[in-house]
Design a protein around this motif. Structure first.
Motif, PDB file in Angstrom:
ATOM      1  N   UNK A 124       0.837  -1.205   0.000  1.00 27.59           N
ATOM      2  CA  UNK A 124       0.000   0.000   0.000  1.00 27.59           C
ATOM      3  C   UNK A 124       0.870   1.251   0.000  1.00 27.59           C
ATOM      4  N   UNK A 125       0.565   2.167  -0.922  1.00 28.24           N
ATOM      5  CA  UNK A 125       1.288   3.427  -1.003  1.00 28.24           C
ATOM      6  C   UNK A 125       2.648   3.353  -1.656  1.00 28.24           C
ATOM      7  N   UNK A 126       3.036   2.170  -2.131  1.00 26.57           N
ATOM      8  CA  UNK A 126       4.366   1.993  -2.714  1.00 26.57           C
ATOM      9  C   UNK A 126       4.342   2.197  -4.221  1.00 26.57           C
ATOM     10  N   UNK A 127       5.511   2.494  -4.767  1.00 25.85           N
ATOM     11  CA  UNK A 127       5.651   2.592  -6.209  1.00 25.85           C
ATOM     12  C   UNK A 127       7.027   2.082  -6.613  1.00 25.85           C
ATOM     13  N   UNK A 128       7.118   1.602  -7.851  1.00 24.54           N
ATOM     14  CA  UNK A 128       8.381   1.099  -8.377  1.00 24.54           C
ATOM     15  C   UNK A 128       8.572   1.662  -9.782  1.00 24.54           C
ATOM     16  N   UNK A 129       9.687   2.361  -9.977  1.00 21.64           N
ATOM     17  CA  UNK A 129       9.995   2.957 -11.279  1.00 21.64           C
ATOM     18  C   UNK A 129      11.028   2.116 -11.993  1.00 21.64           C
ATOM     19  N   UNK A 130      10.784   1.813 -13.268  1.00 20.28           N
ATOM     20  CA  UNK A 130      11.701   1.006 -14.064  1.00 20.28           C
ATOM     21  C   UNK A 130      12.267   1.827 -15.213  1.00 20.28           C
ATOM     22  N   UNK A 131      13.563   1.707 -15.410  1.00 13.73           N
ATOM     23  CA  UNK A 131      14.184   2.296 -16.596  1.00 13.73           C
ATOM     24  C   UNK A 131      13.830   1.433 -17.793  1.00 13.73           C
ATOM     25  N   UNK A 132      14.042   1.906 -19.005  1.00 18.30           N
ATOM     26  CA  UNK A 132      13.681   1.106 -20.187  1.00 18.30           C
ATOM     27  C   UNK A 132      14.366  -0.256 -20.191  1.00 18.30           C
TER      28      UNK A 132
END
Length: 201
Positions: A124-132
């Motif tokens: 909950x409330x988390x996010x994950x950013x991925x590079x290409x």
């Protein structure tokens, strides 16, 4: 860390070192190819750091290998990829990382079928950013529980349970759980010919 996650962590460390040695890459060269710092790569190899899922993706993309190969799951060896295979979400689990994401390997990459499949949980409330990812990598996401807020490049999408999206993953993308409970979704990763560099194992 669970015994399973510890085993996977050990394999990630040995796989990274083996990949570097096979290509004759130094830590500095690997850092340039993957976008992961030399210090972090060294810590991963020595088992001193647990990389996030996003970091593992950068490593896989830099080496042009499949994501599941870093979990210790190489290509299938059966004569027919259509043989029945049993999977369990407790078999290969990369425990919740610092970004609040947990990856469960359901089906490892099979070179005849060209895909691998995961169940992903995002706190909950988390996010994950991925590079290409590497060119030719296509992701198929299907939400099981919760609401997934997904950005692919400059495009934003909101997916609820039962909804899915397919996208070319060679662009930056971000996954976010804005809900109060754990978000669960399936992630089927398809590698177009040449995307895995022929070295998925």
């Amino acid at each position: 860390m669970s015994d399973t996650a510890h085993h996977i962590g050990h394999h990630i460390a040995s796989s990274l070192k083996a990949l570097r040695q096979a290509r004759g890459w130094s830590l500095a060269h690997t850092a340039r190819e993957t976008g992961v710092s030399k210090a972090m790569l060294g810590q991963i190899e020595r088992g001193e750091s647990s990389p996030t899922v996003a970091t593992l993706w950068r490593i896989a993309s830099g080496f042009r290998v499949t994501f599941s190969s870093l979990f210790g799951q190489g290509p299938g060896t059966d004569d027919s990829p259509l043989e029945q295979r049993h999977c369990s979400t407790s078999d290969s689990v990369w425990g919740q990382d610092s970004a609040g994401m947990q990856a469960k390997l359901l089906f490892p990459y099979d070179p005849l079928l060209g895909f691998e499949m995961f169940e992903i949980e995002l706190a909950a409330g988390a996010e994950s950013a991925s590079s290409p990812h590497a060119p030719g990598v296509v992701e198929h996401l299907v939400v099981l529980e919760g609401t997934l807020v997904l950005a692919v490049g400059d495009e934003w999408h909101r997916l609820t349970a039962g909804e899915g999206l397919r996208f070319c993953a060679d662009r930056p993308h971000l996954m976010r759980n804005e809900g109060p409970a754990v978000l669960r979704f399936h992630d089927v990763i398809h590698y177009l010919p040449g995307a895995a560099g022929g070295a998925a194992g």
